[in-house]
Design an enzyme around this catalytic site. Structure first.
Site, mmCIF file in Angstrom:
data_model
loop_
_atom_site.group_PDB
_atom_site.id
_atom_site.type_symbol
_atom_site.label_atom_id
_atom_site.label_comp_id
_atom_site.label_asym_id
_atom_site.label_seq_id
_atom_site.Cartn_x
_atom_site.Cartn_y
_atom_site.Cartn_z
ATOM 1 C CG ASN A 1 -28.874 -4.712 17.838
ATOM 2 O OD1 ASN A 1 -28.281 -4.401 18.875
ATOM 3 N ND2 ASN A 1 -29.077 -5.973 17.509
ATOM 4 C CG ASP B 1 -35.040 -12.469 20.642
ATOM 5 O OD1 ASP B 1 -35.108 -12.913 21.798
ATOM 6 O OD2 ASP B 1 -33.961 -12.195 20.098
ATOM 7 C CB CYS C 1 -34.431 -13.242 14.226
ATOM 8 S SG CYS C 1 -33.458 -12.868 15.693
#
Length: 273
Positions: free
Chosen positions: A67, A129, A187
């Site tokens: 992250n 997301d 992603c």
């Protein structure tokens, strides 16, 4: 409410722009950020720096080493911590004026209205997301009459728009239904340039601040896209869709729906880019 000497110094550049009255509006403002990831991290940081008085952070994930390439609200020391706790620690360290409210839970049709009503938030930032969460947030805001900022990022680009009740289209007006499973890469599969989240997340924070101040032109009636490789922004005019399933002339959606198509390997409301 009278600004203290410390606040006059902290917000001096704001006060030059819109006076103490405007800064007091921000201090009285309440913004909910759903997702403490690539979009929510920069958005929340700039909201706190601006002195937005109450910031809600929703996430049901823990900080992972992967992250940190983009989720700048967290640090290496935060790895393994709940994202909401890491975010709160950072925001409180940045600005003690800010009241940070955390929600370590999934966003779904039951929890989202309760979260929004908890502090009677003035503006909502969708920093999730996955498509189920985005459609859920849109529907909750349209049905509840709440303004919000949508955004999405992937690879080298991003997009954002703002919904205000009675002004311009909602997310569904443009993206009617979720794409088929597998049609859009996650992603994790496609990758993301971390700085793109910073660009789009900062725009979301700007929209929230303008809304609280009642100044400027919001991204209502426009979809703003960004391509980092060409450094090109494009503002695409979009209108209200009279056939929209939730805000059209004859809406067919009258209650929140929990959709089941995950993107980015996350459960509804859990992922945060």
């Amino acid at each position: 409410m009278k600004l203290t000497n410390e606040q006059l110094e902290r917000y001096s550049r704001h006060i030059i722009l819109f006076g103490g009255k405007g800064q007091k509006k921000l201090l009285a403002g309440k913004v909910l950020v759903i997702g403490a990831g690539g979009l929510g991290a920069p958005a929340a940081l700039y909201l706190a720096a601006a002195g937005v008085g109450t910031i809600g952070i929703v996430d049901y994930d823990v900080v992972d080493l992967s992250n940190l390439q983009r989720q700048i609200i967290h640090s290496t020391a935060s790895v393994g911590q709940r994202k909401v706790d890491s975010a709160r620690h950072t925001l409180e360290g940045l600005n003690p004026d800010v009241h940070v409210v955390t929600y370590n839970e999934w966003v779904n049709s039951q929890t989202l209205p309760q979260i929004i009503d908890d502090q009677h938030y003035d503006f909502i930032i969708d920093a999730t997301d996955n498509f189920p969460a985005k459609f859920l947030i849109n529907d909750a805001c349209v049905l509840g009459g709440h303004p919000f900022s949508h955004a999405g990022i992937i690879r080298f680009g991003g997009q954002t728009l703002t919904y205000v009740p009675g002004k311009g289209p909602c997310y569904r007006c443009i993206f009617d239904t979720m794409p088929p499973a597998g049609a859009v890469p996650s992603c994790k599969e496609a990758g993301i340039l971390g700085a793109v989240g910073g660009v789009i997340g900062c725009i979301q924070a700007t929209e929230a601040i303008k809304y609280l101040l009642g100044q400027g032109e919001l991204l209502t009636g426009a979809l703003l896209t960004y391509d980092a490789l060409t450094m090109r922004f494009r503002k695409i005019p979009v209108g209200h869709n009279p056939h929209c399933a939730i805000c059209g002339d004859a809406p067919s959606i009258h209650e929140l729906i929990d959709y089941k198509q995950p993107v980015c390997e996350s459960k509804v409301g859990k992922g945060s880019l």
